[in-house]
Design a protein around this motif. Structure first.
Motif, short mmCIF file in Angstrom:
data_model
loop_
_atom_site.label_atom_id
_atom_site.label_comp_id
_atom_site.label_asym_id
_atom_site.label_seq_id
_atom_site.Cartn_x
_atom_site.Cartn_y
_atom_site.Cartn_z
N ALA A 51 22.89 28.95 12.45
CA ALA A 51 22.09 29.14 13.66
C ALA A 51 22.79 30.12 14.60
CB ALA A 51 21.84 27.80 14.34
N GLU A 52 24.10 30.00 14.72
CA GLU A 52 24.86 30.89 15.61
C GLU A 52 24.79 32.34 15.12
OE1 GLU A 52 25.78 26.85 15.86
OE2 GLU A 52 26.26 28.08 14.10
N ARG A 53 24.95 32.53 13.84
CA ARG A 53 24.93 33.88 13.27
C ARG A 53 23.54 34.51 13.40
NH1 ARG A 53 28.24 36.13 8.90
NH2 ARG A 53 27.93 38.35 9.12
N MET A 54 22.50 33.73 13.17
CA MET A 54 21.14 34.25 13.19
C MET A 54 20.62 34.46 14.62
SD MET A 54 21.07 34.60 10.02
CE MET A 54 19.53 35.47 9.98
N ALA A 55 21.31 33.90 15.60
CA ALA A 55 20.90 34.03 17.00
C ALA A 55 21.01 35.46 17.52
CB ALA A 55 21.71 33.08 17.87
N GLN A 56 21.64 36.36 16.75
CA GLN A 56 21.74 37.75 17.19
C GLN A 56 20.39 38.46 17.12
OE1 GLN A 56 23.88 40.53 14.45
NE2 GLN A 56 24.12 38.71 13.17
N TRP A 57 19.40 37.86 16.44
CA TRP A 57 18.07 38.43 16.35
C TRP A 57 17.10 37.54 17.14
CZ3 TRP A 57 21.01 38.23 11.72
CH2 TRP A 57 21.34 39.47 11.19
N PRO A 58 16.03 38.11 17.67
CA PRO A 58 15.01 37.29 18.33
C PRO A 58 14.43 36.25 17.36
CG PRO A 58 14.66 39.61 18.82
CD PRO A 58 15.73 39.54 17.76
N GLN A 59 14.06 35.11 17.87
CA GLN A 59 13.56 33.99 17.06
C GLN A 59 12.38 34.39 16.17
OE1 GLN A 59 14.99 30.97 16.94
NE2 GLN A 59 13.47 29.97 15.65
N GLU A 60 11.55 35.33 16.61
CA GLU A 60 10.35 35.70 15.85
C GLU A 60 10.61 36.78 14.79
OE1 GLU A 60 10.62 38.35 19.44
OE2 GLU A 60 10.80 36.19 19.13
N THR A 61 11.84 37.23 14.65
CA THR A 61 12.18 38.26 13.66
C THR A 61 11.84 37.79 12.26
OG1 THR A 61 13.98 39.07 15.04
CG2 THR A 61 14.07 39.64 12.70
N LEU A 62 11.13 38.64 11.51
CA LEU A 62 10.86 38.34 10.11
C LEU A 62 12.03 38.87 9.27
CD1 LEU A 62 9.13 37.49 7.67
CD2 LEU A 62 8.08 39.77 7.77
N PHE A 63 12.58 38.00 8.45
CA PHE A 63 13.65 38.38 7.54
C PHE A 63 13.08 38.51 6.13
CE2 PHE A 63 15.70 36.28 11.07
CZ PHE A 63 16.71 37.18 11.38
N VAL A 64 13.42 39.60 5.48
CA VAL A 64 13.08 39.79 4.07
C VAL A 64 14.40 39.75 3.32
CG1 VAL A 64 12.13 41.35 2.34
CG2 VAL A 64 10.98 41.09 4.56
N VAL A 65 14.52 38.82 2.40
CA VAL A 65 15.77 38.60 1.69
C VAL A 65 15.63 39.01 0.24
CG1 VAL A 65 16.51 36.75 3.25
CG2 VAL A 65 15.20 36.17 1.20
N TYR A 66 16.74 39.53 -0.31
CA TYR A 66 16.74 39.86 -1.73
C TYR A 66 18.12 39.59 -2.30
CZ TYR A 66 19.21 44.28 -0.85
OH TYR A 66 20.15 45.22 -0.49
N CYS A 67 18.16 39.44 -3.62
CA CYS A 67 19.42 39.23 -4.33
C CYS A 67 19.45 40.18 -5.53
CB CYS A 67 19.59 37.77 -4.73
SG CYS A 67 18.28 37.10 -5.77
N ALA A 68 20.21 39.83 -6.54
CA ALA A 68 20.39 40.71 -7.69
C ALA A 68 19.10 40.91 -8.49
CB ALA A 68 21.49 40.17 -8.60
N GLY A 69 18.31 39.89 -8.61
CA GLY A 69 17.07 40.01 -9.38
C GLY A 69 16.57 38.67 -9.83
N PRO A 70 15.65 38.67 -10.80
CA PRO A 70 15.03 37.43 -11.26
C PRO A 70 16.01 36.41 -11.83
CG PRO A 70 13.83 39.32 -12.09
CD PRO A 70 15.08 39.85 -11.46
#
Length: 138
Positions: A73-92
């Motif tokens: 929560a502390e780390r993510m607080a650097q962005w506004p609460q309504e920010t959409l995050f798109v996450v990705y990793c190595a693949g399937p």
């Protein structure tokens, strides 16, 4: 009767709800690439696995490195609460994006997974940030 028709198709309303639900939590490489190319990036793209060295070697342009295990929560607080995050990793073959999405959802933040991850990005033929830097130095 084939395996395709063994089970009847869902009624339109059921299919609509199903696909709307999927699209509300998933996006794909083409849509992310188009948004960035057109200057319509209204989300934060997060590379959620690997070390800083791995990220430096190969990542999607404009992505920020934030492993899912470091999302608080502390780390993510650097962005506004309504920010959409798109996450990705190595693949399937990797579940890091699922772990990141679950973590962000539990923090009450909007999130989508980019299907395919780095593998999907490569399959589409899109450049990686490290390739852009290498070609700019030539």
């Amino acid at each position: 009767m084939s395996y395709v028709t063994e089970f009847p198709a869902a009624p339109s309303a059921v299919a609509e709800a199903h696909f709307l639900a999927r699209l509300s939590v998933e996006t794909d490489c083409a849509d992310v690439h188009a948004a960035m190319r057109l200057g319509e990036q209204d989300f934060v793209l997060l590379h959620v696995v690997g070390s800083q060295e791995t990220f430096a070697r190969r990542h999607i342009p404009g992505a920020q490195h934030l492993p899912w295990s470091q999302m608080t929560a502390e780390r993510m607080a650097q962005w506004p609460q309504e920010t959409l995050f798109v996450v990705y990793c190595a693949g399937p073959h990797c579940n890091g994006a699922d772990r990141a999405a679950l973590t962000l959802a539990r923090l009450g933040l909007p999130v989508k997974i980019m299907l395919g991850g780095l593998t999907g990005w490569a399959d589409e033929g899109y450049a990686f940030a490290s390739e852009e830097r290498a070609s700019a130095c030539v």
